[in-house]
Design an enzyme around this catalytic site. Structure first.
Site, short mmCIF file in Angstrom:
data_model
loop_
_atom_site.label_atom_id
_atom_site.label_comp_id
_atom_site.label_asym_id
_atom_site.label_seq_id
_atom_site.Cartn_x
_atom_site.Cartn_y
_atom_site.Cartn_z
N GLN A 1 0.81 -1.22 0.00
CA GLN A 1 0.00 0.00 0.00
C GLN A 1 0.84 1.27 0.00
OE1 GLN A 1 -3.11 0.08 -0.58
NE2 GLN A 1 -3.66 -2.06 -0.22
N LYS B 1 -1.18 -2.46 -7.64
CA LYS B 1 -1.61 -1.35 -6.79
C LYS B 1 -0.83 -0.09 -7.14
CE LYS B 1 -2.63 -4.62 -3.09
NZ LYS B 1 -4.07 -4.70 -2.87
N CYS C 1 -9.23 -8.71 3.95
CA CYS C 1 -8.17 -9.69 4.21
C CYS C 1 -7.38 -9.34 5.47
CB CYS C 1 -7.21 -9.84 3.04
SG CYS C 1 -7.99 -10.44 1.55
C1 LIG Z 1 -1.01 -4.53 2.86
C2 LIG Z 1 -1.19 -5.60 1.84
N1 LIG Z 1 -0.38 -6.66 1.84
C3 LIG Z 1 -0.48 -7.64 0.94
C4 LIG Z 1 -1.46 -7.61 -0.04
C5 LIG Z 1 -1.55 -8.74 -1.01
O1 LIG Z 1 -1.26 -8.30 -2.29
P1 LIG Z 1 -1.46 -9.27 -3.54
O2 LIG Z 1 -2.83 -9.85 -3.42
O3 LIG Z 1 -1.30 -8.37 -4.71
O4 LIG Z 1 -0.40 -10.32 -3.48
C6 LIG Z 1 -2.34 -6.54 -0.08
C7 LIG Z 1 -3.42 -6.51 -1.07
O5 LIG Z 1 -4.58 -6.37 -0.80
C8 LIG Z 1 -2.21 -5.52 0.88
O6 LIG Z 1 -3.03 -4.46 0.89
#
Ligand SMILES: Cc1ncc(COP(=O)(O)O)c(C=O)c1O
Lengths: 151, 415
Positions: free
Chosen positions: B213, B236, B373
């Protein structure tokens, strides 16, 4: 009912059942119970039924969830009180069919008030909200009376 | 350059202007214009990124590191130049420290896998924060199960900031890994990663920063942060899905065993013994996501037209404006740590986030409703879920107004 009428999911009926859910709160006694959980939303409902012979003489619920899941639970309990287990199973099938059918297919009139919930078919991610209480009811009734009896 | 179009240097920042670079932002949702406030989930892609991928397939497409023919050499050059663009973006000292992954999740899994009985063994301690994304919890739980290590969680205070006092007290000689999120995706908290790194190193731990983020919103200098590893996802950061980066200090990456076996990660293979390739290829088994790396580099190029400070300032004014309007309208905001990022988690009393999300959608407004999540965060703040509006550089004040107006009508509907 015309499909156009169910496009608006958040109708007064649903908002009303959400605000003042019927048959809400744990009863003193029951013969069947089950807990339903939707991990995606954090919705959790506990359902309590009293079955006499094959008739559902009382059905109540407790828990928290979104307006759709709560209204669905409230309307379901109103609908099922006094019905037989077979009738409940039949309504379960009709209801789940109605909320998962293609957008333009007709809604089964026998659903009565529950027809308003058929609007969730427009919002595929919300179908689980509408069916949570129903699956919980199904699993409560599937348990043998002795296994789940508690008071 | 990843794709030759009209990128500028030192372009002055205007949200209204840059919206034209993102084709999707002009599409309607139902009868309404799209108001996209779900940028913490994923961001949209500018034409420069979309064109870079198209151009790759139209003029360069080939496998990398494998051929002597023209296209393969061109593709390899582009792929490696993408790595250099990432290195420069993160201020890493060497391209060998930049490993392409599928995203944050894969970067964290790679580390947890490679740490097994090398960095972390039986009885060792892994320190996480209470505001981690599931992707920074589950791989460590799996590592703990494999090795008999112990996971410990730094508590989160009521305003959403980390309990640093307790953090210091939790450090022991057994602390081998500290893995913390730079900016919380559910609370918006910006964690003091420099301080955590320093304290972690003093305790002899390896420190990982989850930058999922932060990359799109603040300048990242991994050497200044001092962390041993830094992971992020391209999607992102205005880049495609399926590409991400693991930065690791060279001396640490060198010591770690590979994560997956296959082509590209080897020097020689016989049935008796395999000699692993040098960094970063040791960690890049198989044909990589070439278009993804190119798209990621294009996104960074796009972003680097602007001064990162001006982007941060714009997002901060969106945050401040939205926060005050929401508070005036009796919305409860969860996560109010000082200096937080432009992510607002909120709840409307008596209205479930999923109802809010569905109803906002009917006005063309996209937010996230759910646990993001981060189920432990939801538990910490005693809510099943929250609504989350998260801003990107292309959002505008009228979009904040649209959100607040729509929330107002939802409140009257449920009144
Ligand atoms: C703080 C953080 N860590 C990890 C992730 C996981 O990212 P990704 O699903 O692109 O692997 C996210 C995504 O939502 C996140 O916001």
């Amino acid at each position: 009912m015309d499909i156009a009428d169910i496009r608006e999911l958040y109708q007064d009926v649903i908002l009303d059942h959400n605000k003042s859910p019927r048959n809400f709160g744990k009863p003193h006694t029951h013969t069947h119970t089950s807990c339903g959980h939707n991990p995606l939303c954090g919705d959790t409902f506990e359902l309590f039924c009293t079955v006499d012979g094959d008739v559902i003489t009382d059905i109540r619920f407790e828990g928290s969830g979104c307006a759709i899941s709560k209204a669905s639970a409230s309307m379901m309990t109103s609908e099922l009180k006094g019905k037989t287990i077979d009738e409940a199973r039949h309504l379960f099938a009709t209801f789940t069919n109605a909320v998962t059918s293609p957008l333009d297919s007709p809604v089964d009139e026998s659903l009565g008030n529950l027809v308003v919930l058929a609007g969730v078919r427009e919002y595929p991610v919300r179908v689980k909200c509408a069916t949570l209480a129903w699956h919980t009811m199904q699993s409560a009734l599937n348990q043998s009376q002795t296994a789940s009896t508690e008071s | 350059m990843m794709y030759n179009d009209t990128l500028q240097t030192a372009r002055s920042f205007s949200a209204e202007e840059i919206r034209k670079d993102f084709p999707i932002l002009s599409r309607p949702v139902g009868k309404n214009p799209l108001v996209y406030l779900d940028n913490a989930a994923t961001t949209h892609k500018p034409t420069h990124v979309i064109n870079s991928i198209r151009s790759f397939y139209e003029s360069t497409n080939s496998n990398v590191h494998r051929g002597v023919h023209t296209l393969s050499q061109l593709a390899t050059e582009q792929y490696e130049s993408a790595r250099n663009i990432v290195r420069n973006f993160l201020h890493a000292s060497s391209q060998q420290e930049i490993v392409f992954t599928r995203g944050t999740t894969e970067g964290l899994n790679l580390l947890a896998q490679s740490f097994t009985n090398t960095v972390v063994g039986n009885g060792d301690e892994i320190l996480l924060s209470g505001m981690e994304h599931h992707s920074n919890i589950v791989p460590w739980q799996m590592l703990a199960q494999r090795t008999g290590a112990i996971m410990k969680v730094i508590p989160v205070l009521d305003d959403g900031s980390l309990d640093m006092q307790t953090f210091y007290a939790m450090l022991t000689p057994k602390t081998k890994v500290i893995s913390v999120v730079h900016i919380s995706n559910s609370l918006g908290t910006v964690n003091p990663v420099n301080e955590i790194v320093k304290a972690g190193h003093n305790a002899g731990a390896v420190v990982i920063v989850d930058g999922a983020q932060s990359v799109a919103h603040t300048k990242i200098d991994v050497q200044e942060i001092g962390c041993d590893f830094f992971v992020f996802s391209g999607h992102k950061l205005y880049a495609p899905t399926g590409i991400g980066v693991l930065y690791g200090k060279r001396e640490l990456l060198e010591k770690l065993p590979p994560y997956q076996g296959g082509g590209d990660m080897i020097l020689t293979v016989s049935f008796e013994k395999t000699e692993y390739n040098e960094l970063p290829y040791k960690f890049e088994a198989g044909t990589p996501n070439i278009e993804g790396a190119i798209g990621l580099a294009a996104a960074i190029e796009y972003l680097q037209q602007f001064d990162m400070e001006s982007i941060a300032r714009h997002e901060e004014s969106l945050l401040r404006y939205a926060t005050s309007l929401l508070e005036q309208n009796g919305v409860r905001i969860i996560g109010i740590a000082p200096g937080k990022s432009s992510i607002i988690s909120f709840v409307l009393d008596g209205i479930h986030p999923h109802d809010v999300g569905s109803l906002l959608d009917r006005d063309g407004i996209a937010i996230r409703a759910g646990h993001h999540c981060t189920q432990p965060v939801m538990k910490r703040f005693s809510v099943p879920a929250t609504n989350r509006a998260s801003f990107a550089m292309y959002n505008t004040m009228p979009e904040v107004d649209a959100l607040v107006d729509s929330l107002g009508s939802i409140k009257s509907l449920f009144a």
